[in-house]
Design an enzyme around this catalytic site. Structure first.
Site, PDB file in Angstrom:
ATOM      1  CB  ILE A  23      50.701   8.346  53.458  1.00  0.00           C
ATOM      2  CG1 ILE A  23      49.314   8.194  54.115  1.00  0.00           C
ATOM      3  CG2 ILE A  23      50.830   7.432  52.234  1.00  0.00           C
ATOM      4  CD1 ILE A  23      48.148   8.730  53.274  1.00  0.00           C
ATOM      5  CG  ASN A  92      52.980  10.721  50.313  1.00  0.00           C
ATOM      6  OD1 ASN A  92      51.876  10.255  50.578  1.00  0.00           O
ATOM      7  ND2 ASN A  92      53.691  11.417  51.198  1.00  0.00           N
ATOM      8  CB  SER A 144      42.427  11.983  47.805  1.00  0.00           C
ATOM      9  OG  SER A 144      41.392  12.085  48.768  1.00  0.00           O
ATOM     10  CE1 TYR A 157      44.088  16.540  49.333  1.00  0.00           C
ATOM     11  CE2 TYR A 157      41.927  15.495  49.420  1.00  0.00           C
ATOM     12  CZ  TYR A 157      43.312  15.425  49.555  1.00  0.00           C
ATOM     13  OH  TYR A 157      43.907  14.237  49.899  1.00  0.00           O
ATOM     14  CB  THR A 189      39.609   9.758  56.532  1.00  0.00           C
ATOM     15  OG1 THR A 189      38.696  10.495  55.712  1.00  0.00           O
ATOM     16  CG2 THR A 189      40.257  10.713  57.526  1.00  0.00           C
TER      17      THR A 189
HETATM   18  N1  LIG Z   1      45.582  11.497  55.580  1.00  0.00           N
HETATM   19  C1  LIG Z   1      44.525  11.332  54.807  1.00  0.00           C
HETATM   20  O1  LIG Z   1      43.388  11.175  55.282  1.00  0.00           O
HETATM   21  C2  LIG Z   1      44.677  11.280  53.319  1.00  0.00           C
HETATM   22  C3  LIG Z   1      43.599  10.776  52.554  1.00  0.00           C
HETATM   23  C4  LIG Z   1      43.712  10.711  51.176  1.00  0.00           C
HETATM   24  C5  LIG Z   1      44.870  11.139  50.552  1.00  0.00           C
HETATM   25  N2  LIG Z   1      45.906  11.617  51.294  1.00  0.00           N
HETATM   26  C6  LIG Z   1      47.090  12.062  50.579  1.00  0.00           C
HETATM   27  O2  LIG Z   1      48.225  11.379  51.058  1.00  0.00           O
HETATM   28  C7  LIG Z   1      49.372  12.227  50.926  1.00  0.00           C
HETATM   29  C8  LIG Z   1      50.098  12.265  52.260  1.00  0.00           C
HETATM   30  O3  LIG Z   1      49.194  12.690  53.256  1.00  0.00           O
HETATM   31  P1  LIG Z   1      49.488  12.546  54.828  1.00  0.00           P
HETATM   32  O4  LIG Z   1      48.181  12.362  55.463  1.00  0.00           O
HETATM   33  O5  LIG Z   1      50.579  11.579  55.069  1.00  0.00           O
HETATM   34  O6  LIG Z   1      49.958  14.054  55.110  1.00  0.00           O
HETATM   35  P2  LIG Z   1      51.019  14.673  56.129  1.00  0.00           P
HETATM   36  O7  LIG Z   1      50.646  16.094  56.233  1.00  0.00           O
HETATM   37  O8  LIG Z   1      51.119  13.837  57.361  1.00  0.00           O
HETATM   38  O9  LIG Z   1      52.394  14.543  55.312  1.00  0.00           O
HETATM   39  C9  LIG Z   1      52.635  15.311  54.149  1.00  0.00           C
HETATM   40  C10 LIG Z   1      54.139  15.520  54.008  1.00  0.00           C
HETATM   41  O10 LIG Z   1      54.354  16.305  52.813  1.00  0.00           O
HETATM   42  C11 LIG Z   1      55.310  17.309  53.119  1.00  0.00           C
HETATM   43  N3  LIG Z   1      55.094  18.476  52.267  1.00  0.00           N
HETATM   44  C12 LIG Z   1      54.054  19.348  52.315  1.00  0.00           C
HETATM   45  N4  LIG Z   1      54.227  20.319  51.415  1.00  0.00           N
HETATM   46  C13 LIG Z   1      55.412  20.071  50.776  1.00  0.00           C
HETATM   47  C14 LIG Z   1      56.126  20.733  49.750  1.00  0.00           C
HETATM   48  N5  LIG Z   1      55.674  21.888  49.221  1.00  0.00           N
HETATM   49  N6  LIG Z   1      57.293  20.205  49.329  1.00  0.00           N
HETATM   50  C15 LIG Z   1      57.782  19.071  49.874  1.00  0.00           C
HETATM   51  N7  LIG Z   1      57.128  18.388  50.873  1.00  0.00           N
HETATM   52  C16 LIG Z   1      55.962  18.893  51.306  1.00  0.00           C
HETATM   53  C17 LIG Z   1      55.052  17.668  54.586  1.00  0.00           C
HETATM   54  O11 LIG Z   1      56.179  18.308  55.183  1.00  0.00           O
HETATM   55  C18 LIG Z   1      54.739  16.298  55.190  1.00  0.00           C
HETATM   56  O12 LIG Z   1      55.908  15.644  55.661  1.00  0.00           O
HETATM   57  C19 LIG Z   1      48.860  13.589  50.451  1.00  0.00           C
HETATM   58  O13 LIG Z   1      49.045  13.702  49.044  1.00  0.00           O
HETATM   59  C20 LIG Z   1      47.375  13.535  50.768  1.00  0.00           C
HETATM   60  O14 LIG Z   1      46.611  14.321  49.889  1.00  0.00           O
HETATM   61  C21 LIG Z   1      45.851  11.706  52.655  1.00  0.00           C
END
Ligand SMILES: NC(=O)c1ccc[n+]([C@@H]2O[C@H](COP(=O)([O-])OP(=O)(O)OC[C@H]3O[C@@H](n4cnc5c(N)ncnc54)[C@H](O)[C@@H]3O)[C@@H](O)[C@H]2O)c1
Length: 256
Positions: A23, A92, A144, A157, A189
């Protein structure tokens, strides 16, 4: 819509965390296409570099740092905020894992809250003085669906994301009069590497994936671009009436 000057002097620059994947990467791409000068942050330098190389627009700065380390925000990101007028902050970066409360260790709890909630708070606190001084700014927190309803096996979470929604609303209330809007997005999701990680130790990964798809009304996962479009809307002029809002982009996951 196009942005201001390349250094962001008109509406400021956009700072996106977790821009190395999913995202965050899609949001970086979308905001660059919208004309925002962008600053990107991730703890994974290789993946962040891939985002920067693939974005098709100049990236003002990219920072490799772990947002759970106090010095990352106090020193490294603070230095950027001193140099550049951050007009849009997209919080994010986030982590998650599957466990009931009983199966969650103190360390897992602390790590989840440290990134998903404490870092969000610290980054908001860091950028707000500049926004208040300029009487203009926008913060979008990626929460989320799990911040709105209880999801099984996501105790830490869900707690962290509900906290993000509470923080979003409180900041909106405090800073509307300063010209700052603070909103959240609650995705369902979304098909990112996150999902792959969740499924990695699942004895029935295809079955769980199907369940995740079917609990959403379109029978599929969202795409990162569909969430990025929400950020673009909230950050742009069409989103000006949104403040303290939670934009739910979950194909009905929380509606039925
Ligand atoms: N994918 C889903 O289904 C979903 C659903 C609801 C909410 N979200 C939220 O969206 C956001 C992004 O999710 P995504 O699915 O793109 O995840 P992802 O795991 O693909 O990407 C997350 C990114 O955050 C970076 N990251 C992790 N820990 C870090 C830290 N300590 N410091 C700096 N960077 C850090 C990672 O390296 C990665 O590039 C998150 O907050 C997640 O909770 C995701």
């Amino acid at each position: 819509m196009t942005g201001g000057a390349a250094d962001g002097t008109t509406r400021g620059v956009a700072l996106v965390t977790g821009a190395g994947s999913g995202i965050g990467r899609a949001t970086a791409r979308r905001l660059a296409a919208d004309g925002w000068p962008i600053v990107l942050v991730d703890r994974d330098g290789g993946r962040l570099k891939d985002t920067v190389d693939g974005i098709g627009a100049p990236v003002l700065e990219h920072l490799v740092c772990d947002l759970t380390a106090p010095s990352a925000i106090q020193d490294e990101i603070a230095a950027v905020v001193d140099r550049l007028p951050v007009g849009l902050l997209v919080n994010n970066a986030g982590v998650g894992f599957r466990a009931t409360a009983g199966a969650t260790t103190d360390e897992q709890w602390d790590t989840t809250l440290a990134l998903n909630l404490t870092a969000v708070f610290r980054l908001c606190r860091l950028v707000l003085p500049g926004m208040i001084q300029r009487q203009r700014g926008c913060i979008v927190n990626i929460a989320s669906a799990g911040g709105l309803v209880g999801l099984r096996q996501r105790a830490a979470y869900c707690a962290s994301k509900a906290g993000v929604i509470g923080l979003t609303r409180a900041l909106a209330a405090d800073h509307a009069a300063d010209g700052v809007r603070v909103n959240a997005i609650a995705p369902g999701t979304v098909d990112t590497e996150w999902v792959e990680r969740m499924l990695a130790d699942d004895p029935d990964a295809p079955g769980t994936r199907r369940m995740m798809e079917q609990r959403q009304l379109d029978g599929r996962m969202g795409t990162p671009d569909e969430v990025a479009a929400g950020v673009s809307f909230l950050a742009g002029p069409d989103g000006r009436f949104a403040n303290g809002s939670v934009l739910v982009l979950d194909s009905g996951l929380t509606a039925v």
